[in-house]
Design an enzyme around this catalytic site. Structure first.
Site, mmCIF file in Angstrom:
data_model
loop_
_atom_site.group_PDB
_atom_site.id
_atom_site.type_symbol
_atom_site.label_atom_id
_atom_site.label_comp_id
_atom_site.label_asym_id
_atom_site.label_seq_id
_atom_site.Cartn_x
_atom_site.Cartn_y
_atom_site.Cartn_z
ATOM 1 N N SER A 31 0.645 -1.293 0.066
ATOM 2 C CA SER A 31 -0.004 -0.140 -0.027
ATOM 3 C C SER A 31 0.793 1.221 0.095
ATOM 4 C CB SER A 31 -1.038 0.022 1.267
ATOM 5 O OG SER A 31 -1.958 -0.804 1.279
ATOM 6 N N HIS A 62 -4.037 0.351 -4.916
ATOM 7 C CA HIS A 62 -3.441 -0.944 -5.459
ATOM 8 C C HIS A 62 -3.775 -0.999 -6.970
ATOM 9 C CE1 HIS A 62 -2.031 -3.182 -1.878
ATOM 10 N NE2 HIS A 62 -2.829 -2.147 -1.227
ATOM 11 N N HIS A 84 -5.304 -9.652 -0.763
ATOM 12 C CA HIS A 84 -5.428 -9.915 0.605
ATOM 13 C C HIS A 84 -6.476 -10.575 0.938
ATOM 14 C CE1 HIS A 84 -3.515 -5.771 -0.096
ATOM 15 N NE2 HIS A 84 -2.830 -5.924 0.639
ATOM 16 N N TYR A 86 -8.385 -10.389 3.417
ATOM 17 C CA TYR A 86 -9.417 -9.578 3.790
ATOM 18 C C TYR A 86 -10.452 -9.098 2.565
ATOM 19 C CZ TYR A 86 -6.886 -5.276 2.492
ATOM 20 O OH TYR A 86 -6.115 -4.161 1.855
ATOM 21 N N GLU A 87 -9.849 -9.190 1.164
ATOM 22 C CA GLU A 87 -10.682 -8.837 0.250
ATOM 23 C C GLU A 87 -11.912 -9.841 -0.166
ATOM 24 O OE1 GLU A 87 -8.761 -6.597 -3.080
ATOM 25 O OE2 GLU A 87 -7.074 -7.752 -2.009
ATOM 26 N N ALA A 114 2.864 -2.029 3.775
ATOM 27 C CA ALA A 114 2.698 -0.997 4.867
ATOM 28 C C ALA A 114 2.119 -1.685 6.161
ATOM 29 C CB ALA A 114 1.588 0.082 4.445
ATOM 30 N N MET A 212 -1.565 -7.037 7.446
ATOM 31 C CA MET A 212 -2.731 -7.735 7.034
ATOM 32 C C MET A 212 -2.260 -8.596 5.558
ATOM 33 S SD MET A 212 -5.749 -4.951 7.079
ATOM 34 C CE MET A 212 -5.802 -3.666 8.349
ATOM 35 N N SER A 213 -0.928 -8.720 5.412
ATOM 36 C CA SER A 213 -0.587 -9.103 4.209
ATOM 37 C C SER A 213 0.684 -10.074 4.392
ATOM 38 C CB SER A 213 -0.316 -8.186 3.063
ATOM 39 O OG SER A 213 0.761 -7.365 3.371
ATOM 40 N N ASN A 236 2.500 4.002 10.364
ATOM 41 C CA ASN A 236 1.712 4.392 11.662
ATOM 42 C C ASN A 236 1.898 4.101 12.724
ATOM 43 O OD1 ASN A 236 -0.227 2.567 10.102
ATOM 44 N ND2 ASN A 236 -0.939 2.424 11.926
ATOM 45 N N HIS A 248 -6.821 4.891 6.766
ATOM 46 C CA HIS A 248 -5.969 4.363 5.432
ATOM 47 C C HIS A 248 -5.282 5.412 4.864
ATOM 48 C CE1 HIS A 248 -4.893 1.643 2.393
ATOM 49 N NE2 HIS A 248 -5.393 2.432 1.491
HETATM 50 N N1 HPA Z 1 -2.579 -2.410 11.121
HETATM 51 C C1 HPA Z 1 -2.540 -3.197 10.188
HETATM 52 N N2 HPA Z 1 -2.457 -3.181 9.038
HETATM 53 C C2 HPA Z 1 -1.712 -1.919 8.555
HETATM 54 C C3 HPA Z 1 -1.573 -0.744 9.699
HETATM 55 C C4 HPA Z 1 -2.000 -1.181 10.879
HETATM 56 O O1 HPA Z 1 -1.815 -0.273 11.875
HETATM 57 N N3 HPA Z 1 -0.926 0.178 8.802
HETATM 58 C C5 HPA Z 1 -0.776 -0.077 7.792
HETATM 59 N N4 HPA Z 1 -1.057 -1.482 7.468
#
Ligand code: HPA
Length: 278
Positions: A31, A62, A84, A86-87, A114, A212-213, A236, A248
């Site tokens: 991302s 993406h 992903h 989650y998709e 990310a 998440m990946s 973050n 996001h």
């Molecule tokens: N959590 C999960 N996935 C992420 C985060 C997060 O804080 N930041 C970027 N991808």
């Protein structure tokens, strides 16, 4: 249709577009990090839509295409956008591109993502070499009938993140004056960000980052004995560390801020990638 037949068709289609180019490293851009693909030279671009049996990407930020060409004198196959869990994709779909890479003769895998920073000593914008991962939740992509042609039923994960590649990456970073962290990435399924309690739990469990990946891809790559390196852009501070909600946009903004440093590091690692890891 049988997995190996599907993979053969995907491979044949991609090869038909490559004019004899032979990619040796697969690069997955996470991302906010997808711009790097634009610096690939003599590129052939292939939309996921056009590749038989390939899933397609649905996340903003993406793009959903393969960019194959030269980076630092090496032929890379870059995924601009990944799949992903989650998709709604199955784990088989999430790792399908990695298997396609292997079919194309690629043995080096460069995973980027990310991630949220769990380690309180670090800060948003830091880059983390993935030394190891924790997957408590989500299925394993190798659950079910083992595709014996790709790898064995039970397989080692102690070299999931190749130690020699890690050493190469640390040296590369230090030589070009980029400071990097090294730590443990913990998979959450998303798409909800973690709760503050989950982040405390992750820290207690030994994680430095949450995301998440990457983990399914690293597992499938290990199964096929590919040589993998992973880098997280810690976009973050993870939930609950700062007194503010997560979104996001922040992930994309930090990606934007560090993308130059990030791409210098990726290039330097590609340049120094040992031949015996290809
Ligand atoms: N959590 C999960 N996935 C992420 C985060 C997060 O804080 N930041 C970027 N991808």
């Amino acid at each position: 249709m049988d997995l190996m037949e599907m993979l053969s068709e995907s491979k044949a289609y991609i090869e038909s577009r490559l004019d004899g180019r032979k990619p040796v490293i697969g690069l997955i851009l996470g991302s906010g990090l997808g711009d790097m693909a634009d610096s690939i030279e003599n590129a052939v671009v292939i939309d996921y839509h056009d590749i038989p049996h390939f899933p397609v990407s649905t996340v903003p930020g993406h793009k959903g295409r393969l960019v194959i060409g030269e980076l630092e004198g090496r032929t890379v196959l870059c995924m601009q956008g990944r799949f992903h869990y989650y998709e709604g994709y199955s784990m088989d779909e999430v790792v399908y591109p990695i298997r396609t890479m292997k079919m194309l003769g690629i043995n080096g895998l460069f995973l980027t993502n990310a991630a949220g920073c769990v380690n309180k000593e670090w800060k948003a914008g830091d880059l983390m070499l993935i030394a190891d991962h924790i997957k408590l939740i989500a299925e394993n992509p190798l659950r079910g009938k083992n595709p014996d042609e790709l790898g064995s039923r039970f397989f080692d994960m102690t070299q999931a993140y190749d130690k020699e590649l890690l050493a190469v990456a640390e040296k590369a970073a230090s030589d070009i004056g980029i400071s990097v962290r090294k730590g443990v990435y913990m998979l959450f399924t998303g798409p909800s960000f973690e709760t503050a309690a989950e982040v405390r739990f992750a820290r207690l469990a030994g994680a430095d980052a949450v995301g998440m990946s990457t983990v399914p891809e690293a597992i499938a790559a290990s199964h096929m004995r590919m040589h993998t390196i992973g880098i997280s852009c810690l976009t973050n501070m993870a939930a609950g560390i700062l007194d503010q909600p997560l979104n996001h946009e922040e992930v994309l903004e930090t990606g934007e801020r560090v993308k130059k440093t990030f791409s210098s590091l990726v290039r330097e690692i590609v340049k120094r990638w040992p031949d015996d890891r290809l």
